[in-house]
Design a protein around this motif. Structure first.
Motif, mmCIF file in Angstrom:
data_model
loop_
_atom_site.group_PDB
_atom_site.id
_atom_site.type_symbol
_atom_site.label_atom_id
_atom_site.label_comp_id
_atom_site.label_asym_id
_atom_site.label_seq_id
_atom_site.Cartn_x
_atom_site.Cartn_y
_atom_site.Cartn_z
ATOM 1 N N GLN B 4 67.727 -10.240 -25.063
ATOM 2 C CA GLN B 4 68.183 -11.503 -25.643
ATOM 3 C C GLN B 4 67.325 -12.023 -26.768
ATOM 4 O OE1 GLN B 4 67.549 -12.767 -21.902
ATOM 5 N NE2 GLN B 4 69.648 -13.138 -21.287
ATOM 6 N N SER B 59 63.211 -4.939 -18.892
ATOM 7 C CA SER B 59 64.087 -5.686 -17.983
ATOM 8 C C SER B 59 64.357 -4.894 -16.713
ATOM 9 C CB SER B 59 65.414 -6.012 -18.663
ATOM 10 O OG SER B 59 65.197 -6.807 -19.804
ATOM 11 N N LYS B 121 59.757 -9.206 -24.769
ATOM 12 C CA LYS B 121 60.562 -9.977 -23.827
ATOM 13 C C LYS B 121 61.273 -9.063 -22.830
ATOM 14 C CE LYS B 121 60.067 -13.988 -25.954
ATOM 15 N NZ LYS B 121 59.131 -14.935 -25.384
ATOM 16 N N SER B 123 64.825 -9.611 -19.840
ATOM 17 C CA SER B 123 65.965 -10.497 -19.629
ATOM 18 C C SER B 123 65.592 -11.766 -18.871
ATOM 19 C CB SER B 123 67.053 -9.765 -18.859
ATOM 20 O OG SER B 123 68.136 -10.645 -18.612
ATOM 21 N N SER B 124 66.150 -12.888 -19.339
ATOM 22 C CA SER B 124 65.892 -14.190 -18.729
ATOM 23 C C SER B 124 66.244 -14.206 -17.237
ATOM 24 C CB SER B 124 66.719 -15.260 -19.442
ATOM 25 O OG SER B 124 68.100 -14.933 -19.391
ATOM 26 N N ASN B 127 63.766 -14.110 -14.206
ATOM 27 C CA ASN B 127 62.818 -15.195 -13.999
ATOM 28 C C ASN B 127 63.337 -16.229 -13.015
ATOM 29 O OD1 ASN B 127 60.691 -14.332 -15.717
ATOM 30 N ND2 ASN B 127 62.038 -14.772 -17.446
ATOM 31 N N PHE B 282 68.284 -21.918 -21.042
ATOM 32 C CA PHE B 282 68.096 -20.540 -21.503
ATOM 33 C C PHE B 282 66.870 -20.435 -22.410
ATOM 34 C CE2 PHE B 282 69.207 -17.360 -24.861
ATOM 35 C CZ PHE B 282 69.239 -16.226 -24.080
ATOM 36 N N VAL B 285 63.647 -20.727 -20.438
ATOM 37 C CA VAL B 285 63.320 -19.535 -19.648
ATOM 38 C C VAL B 285 62.792 -18.432 -20.563
ATOM 39 C CG1 VAL B 285 64.226 -17.748 -18.107
ATOM 40 C CG2 VAL B 285 64.986 -20.095 -17.833
ATOM 41 N N LEU B 286 63.435 -18.256 -21.719
ATOM 42 C CA LEU B 286 62.965 -17.237 -22.672
ATOM 43 C C LEU B 286 61.577 -17.564 -23.194
ATOM 44 C CD1 LEU B 286 65.605 -15.928 -25.220
ATOM 45 C CD2 LEU B 286 64.632 -14.785 -23.235
ATOM 46 N N GLY B 290 60.605 -20.524 -17.244
ATOM 47 C CA GLY B 290 61.545 -20.407 -16.128
ATOM 48 C C GLY B 290 60.823 -20.510 -14.806
ATOM 49 N N ASN B 293 58.614 -16.988 -14.391
ATOM 50 C CA ASN B 293 58.014 -16.199 -15.483
ATOM 51 C C ASN B 293 56.569 -15.795 -15.187
ATOM 52 O OD1 ASN B 293 60.213 -17.834 -16.654
ATOM 53 N ND2 ASN B 293 59.698 -16.745 -18.531
#
Lengths: 95, 330
Positions: B4, B59, B121, B123-124, B127, B282, B285-286, B290, B293
């Motif tokens: 993402q 991820s 990163k 995936s959100s 988390n 969103f 969290v990114l 989140g 995390n």
């Protein structure tokens, strides 16, 4: 601290008796024994194989895709190497 | 989806390319040819793919954590064996994907180090916590269901090694989704408490799952080049809508309610229209804020550090063997 690199291996699996080993992917392992074990765990979790080869990636010599025109030209121009080049009368049947 | 954080423009790289080669490259893409590791490719194409594939790999690896949380507490041996196999698959998927990313010239170690340093990163969705057994059902049914929706078109991605890895991944994911749905079915046909547990898990996961598809099309700057290069075949909103349409009847079959009172079927388009998504959540969290995390990163770093002696021992052993065989040969 940066993690030191572990050698890369290419994995080939023969799925059934009578078929050739086929490239399925690559993995990292410090030696051949660990590479074979990792190949079993990563690439044959669902009965995909009867035999595994692992080859150090550095041992592979590959053709240069930029020269594929010249490399494969000799085959391009020789249509007489294919069975369909030759006329066989229909009465003769399947040959 | 699993990638993402790609919504940044890379226009600066594009100006530097050899225009003729770039044109030839685009012609190959347009002709549906696959691009292979040693082929010429624009620097921005390479960079986008390294980021996308490595985020996808991270991820898969981080995704083992929320599910691993329930292995020791699975309700039966059958469920436990299935969950173990699923978590093992996720690890395998991570490895296929790291291998695909490496064909672009970044080593796996380098990519893993970037993730552990918090520079890459994942995936959100990973988390969020797995509070009850029903969460394992929802993850299989919805999280893996959403992943499949996103990954099937990736099997036709223009980059050969990525497309091939995705074919293997998709074959295995279908077991994941089915085992999740089976858990949900069992719970929703069980006692009042079990049914309530299933509904609660759906309530908590529904919106985060919709966010997995990434920002809405109007906000995504990245879609255009990825679409032009045929890395991406459908937009975020298209995939999200496909997923919602597929999921609503599945939820109805379970007798569960999707936690969106505003959701309605559009008779003309046949689409289930959902309410507005909370994109602020969103973003948070990114950005690292989140619910889990910090836990996820701490768990990954701990595993990496505690595994260091294994990597060192294997390397030392391989070196000793090489020295011995060299001495014998001499």
């Amino acid at each position: 601290m940066a993690t030191p690199n572990t050698p890369l291996w290419e994995v080939f699996i023969r799925s059934r008796n009578g078929l050739a080993h086929k490239h399925v992917g690559s993995l990292h392992a410090s030696d051949a024994t660990l590479a074979l074990q990792a190949a079993r765990d990563v690439y044959t979790r669902r009965g995909e194989g009867l035999s595994i080869w692992v080859v150090p990636s550095s041992a592979i010599t590959a053709s240069d895709p930029a020269e594929k025109g010249m490399m494969f030209e000799p085959a391009e121009s020789k249509i007489y190497r294919h069975p369909t080049f030759y006329d066989v009368p229909e009465e003769v049947g399947h040959m | 989806m699993y990638t993402q954080a790609l919504n940044t423009s890379e226009a600066e790289d594009r100006n530097l390319e050899d225009a003729a080669r770039a044109e030839e490259f685009q012609a190959r893409i347009d002709a549906e040819e696959r691009i292979e590791p040693n082929d010429w490719m624009p620097a921005a194409y390479r960079k986008t793919l390294v980021r996308q594939i490595s985020q996808h790999a991270h991820s898969e690896i981080v995704g083992m954590l929320p599910e691993g949380n329930w292995i020791t507490r699975a309700p039966t041996l059958r469920r436990k064996a299935a969950l173990l196999a699923k978590v093992q698959d996720e690890c395998g998927h991570g490895l296929y994907l790291y291998a695909a990313a490496e064909t672009l010239g970044s080593s796996r170690e380098e990519l893993v180090d970037q993730m552990l340093a918090g520079k890459a990163k994942y995936s959100s969705i990973f988390n969020y916590p797995t509070l009850t057994w029903a969460d394992i059902g929802v993850i299989g049914w919805l999280v893996d269901g959403a992943a499949i929706m996103n990954q099937i078109p990736l099997c036709r991605c223009s980059y050969g090694p990525y497309a091939r890895a995705m074919i293997r991944v998709c074959k295995e994911e279908s077991f994941h989704q089915r085992q999740g749905y089976e858990i949900m079915l069992t719970l929703s046909r069980g006692s009042q408490e079990q049914k309530a547990m299933a509904q609660d898990a759906l309530n908590r996961w529904w919106w985060p799952v919709l966010m997995m598809f990434g920002p809405p099309d109007r906000a995504s700057q990245h879609g255009d080049t990825s679409t032009k290069w045929k890395i991406k075949r459908f937009s975020n909103d298209e995939l999200r809508q496909k997923f919602v349409n597929a999921t609503v009847p599945q939820a109805q079959y379970l007798g569960l309610t999707i936690p969106d009172p505003g959701m309605k079927l559009n008779e003309t388009t046949g689409h289930w229209e959902y309410s507005a998504i909370d994109w602020e959540e969103f973003k948070q969290v990114l950005a690292g804020n989140g619910p889990c995390n910090r836990d996820r990163m701490a768990a990954r770093r701990k595993a990496h550090e505690e595994g260091a002696w294994v990597r060192e021992a294997a390397a030392a052993y391989a070196q000793k063997r090489r020295q011995r065989s060299a001495a014998r040969a001499a």
